[in-house]
Design an enzyme around this catalytic site. Structure first.
Site, short mmCIF file in Angstrom:
data_model
loop_
_atom_site.label_atom_id
_atom_site.label_comp_id
_atom_site.label_asym_id
_atom_site.label_seq_id
_atom_site.Cartn_x
_atom_site.Cartn_y
_atom_site.Cartn_z
N ARG A 73 0.86 -1.18 0.00
CA ARG A 73 0.00 0.00 0.00
C ARG A 73 0.89 1.23 0.00
O ARG A 73 1.68 1.44 0.92
CB ARG A 73 -0.90 0.00 1.24
CG ARG A 73 -1.98 -1.07 1.22
CD ARG A 73 -3.05 -0.77 2.26
NE ARG A 73 -4.01 -1.85 2.38
CZ ARG A 73 -5.08 -2.00 1.60
NH1 ARG A 73 -5.31 -1.16 0.62
NH2 ARG A 73 -5.92 -3.01 1.79
N ASN A 111 -9.07 1.79 -5.57
CA ASN A 111 -9.28 3.23 -5.60
C ASN A 111 -8.03 4.10 -5.53
O ASN A 111 -7.80 4.93 -6.40
CB ASN A 111 -10.22 3.61 -4.47
CG ASN A 111 -11.66 3.53 -4.93
OD1 ASN A 111 -12.03 4.24 -5.85
ND2 ASN A 111 -12.43 2.65 -4.34
N ASP A 135 -13.87 -5.23 -2.79
CA ASP A 135 -14.94 -4.32 -2.31
C ASP A 135 -15.93 -3.92 -3.41
O ASP A 135 -17.00 -3.41 -3.12
CB ASP A 135 -14.32 -3.04 -1.73
CG ASP A 135 -13.51 -3.31 -0.48
OD1 ASP A 135 -13.77 -4.34 0.17
OD2 ASP A 135 -12.61 -2.51 -0.16
N GLY A 178 -14.96 -4.55 4.20
CA GLY A 178 -15.55 -3.37 3.55
C GLY A 178 -15.70 -2.24 4.55
O GLY A 178 -16.67 -2.22 5.31
N GLU A 230 -17.45 -4.32 8.00
CA GLU A 230 -16.43 -3.72 8.89
C GLU A 230 -16.73 -2.25 9.18
O GLU A 230 -16.42 -1.73 10.23
CB GLU A 230 -15.07 -3.72 8.17
CG GLU A 230 -14.33 -5.01 8.10
CD GLU A 230 -13.08 -4.79 7.25
OE1 GLU A 230 -12.01 -5.23 7.68
OE2 GLU A 230 -13.16 -4.20 6.15
O1 F6P Z 1 -9.61 -2.96 -0.01
C1 F6P Z 1 -9.76 -4.29 0.23
C2 F6P Z 1 -9.80 -4.59 1.71
O2 F6P Z 1 -9.79 -5.99 1.86
C3 F6P Z 1 -10.99 -4.00 2.47
O3 F6P Z 1 -12.18 -4.70 2.31
C4 F6P Z 1 -10.47 -4.07 3.89
O4 F6P Z 1 -11.15 -3.16 4.69
C5 F6P Z 1 -9.01 -3.71 3.71
O5 F6P Z 1 -8.67 -4.06 2.37
C6 F6P Z 1 -8.07 -4.41 4.65
O6 F6P Z 1 -6.79 -3.92 4.43
P1 F6P Z 1 -5.44 -4.58 4.94
O7 F6P Z 1 -5.16 -5.76 4.08
O8 F6P Z 1 -4.42 -3.50 4.77
O9 F6P Z 1 -5.65 -4.99 6.36
#
Ligand code: F6P
Length: 357
Positions: A73, A111, A135, A178, A230
């Site tokens: 990320r 996004n 999502d 989500g 979530e």
């Molecule tokens: O964007 C996809 C997603 O799986 C979301 O549904 C969730 O809230 C988030 O990523 C979780 O992110 P991470 O993998 O950084 O914990």
């Protein structure tokens, strides 16, 4: 022809299937195409961490979840902020692109990643986006790859809960991924026969949620199943800024996530045992479902076609089951949320599903 490719943001099941679609079609079209894979998303482009891919790399990965390139990320809002060594990330990405003499950069991402793709387009690079995310919240496409696979997993979790919930006569809350949008929860909730669905787009009133559970009990049902996103939000917190929310929650009990908070409240309001299940990242894991394999292949092949036609600055998308393209500038910064007045929500309500409102 030299193409750069990267996978960015949270992973999903169908990233490899999509890259395979792009690569196989390009190898079919050109004898001399070179594909450069950037490691761990935009990080690889910033720090010139890449490898030359061969057709062999794309063999046997149609069914493989995760991403052969790795991902990370890299928040869009930090792209214009220099790194800890003062490196200008945007300039660094442009330099890597130019040094490698790329004809196009293919970005598989959600996004934030599409926002950065658009930024690079504005900076003069040839970019094509591919819509990834479980999502399904990308604007400009009816469906993202990864969504359907995640729906299958979240639904399977709800399915499994049914028998144990019935045996014990408990309230079960399944927390579905989500944070900002509820497509995944809505679909899995309907597919899994949930009694109550809580999504960010429809703020809930805990009293109404409790009433829905009690109504089921009065009708003779010993258990209730709640599919909760979530990012489900109570009505009194809807629209609050982060700071206000922090202030409000200062004197409230702290829970690991919203499902646990709702669980504690329902136990008190309904006098019934509650259990919380969080499938979490299993929803992003494993092999892509057949639907996603087909979607990924179609999107990937279309990206290759767009490269061959020199059509850059778009995200490949699917609208009414036809593959099309949406300008990156239209995609960037917009969210495709669940329409609370849309037909799927209406149909769910007609079925007796409560949204806690
Ligand atoms: O964007 C996809 C997603 O799986 C979301 O549904 C969730 O809230 C988030 O990523 C979780 O992110 P991470 O993998 O950084 O914990």
């Amino acid at each position: 022809m030299r193409i750069g490719m990267l996978t960015s943001g949270g992973d999903c099941q169908s990233l490899n299937a999509t890259m395979r679609g792009v690569a196989k079609a390009l190898y079919e079209m050109y004898e001399d195409v070179e594909i450069i894979g950037f490691e761990e998303g935009y990080k690889g482009l910033i720090y010139a961490d890449y490898r030359m891919m061969t057709p062999k790399d794309f063999g046997g990965i149609l069914t493989e979840g995760g991403t052969i390139l790795g991902t990370s990320r890299q928040p869009f809002k930090l792209m214009r902020v220099p790194d800890e060594n003062g490196l200008d990330k945007v300039e660094a990405m442009k330099q890597t692109y130019r040094k490698l003499r790329l004809n196009c950069l293919v970005v598989l991402g959600g996004n934030g990643s599409q926002k950065t793709a658009n930024l690079l387009r504005e900076e003069g690079l040839n970019v094509i986006g591919l819509p990834k995310t479980i999502d399904n919240d990308l604007w400009g496409t009816d469906q993202t790859f990864g969504f359907e696979s995640a729906v299958n997993i979240a639904t399977a979790a709800i399915d499994s809960i049914h028998t144990t919930a019935a045996s014990h006569g408990r309230i079960f809350i399944v927390e579905v991924m989500g944070h900002k949008v509820g497509h995944l929860t809505l679909h899995a909730g309907i597919a899994g026969g949930a009694d109550i669905i809580l999504i960010p787009e429809i703020p809930y009133d805990i009293e109404k949620v409790a009433e829905a559970v009690k109504k089921r009990s009065r009708a003779g049902h010993r258990f209730s199943i709640i599919a909760c996103a979530e990012g489900a939000v109570p009505q009194d917190e809807a629209g609050m800024k982060k700071k206000e929310l922090k202030e409000k929650r200062k004197n409230e009990p702290v829970y690991p996530s919203v499902a646990y908070k709702i669980g504690a409240q329902l136990e008190a309001l309904c006098g019934q045992e509650v259990r919380v299940t969080v499938p979490g990242h299993t929803q992003r894991g494993g092999s892509p479902c057949p639907f996603d394999r087909v979607l990924s292949t179609r999107l990937g092949v279309s990206a290759a076609e767009m490269i061959s036609r020199g059509e850059f600055g778009y995200m490949v998308s699917i609208v009414h089951n036809e593959i099309t393209k949406t300008p990156l500038q239209d995609v960037a910064g917009k969210l495709k949320t669940v329409d609370p007045d849309g037909s799927l929500v209406k149909e769910a309500r007609l079925l007796g599903i409560s949204f806690g409102d």
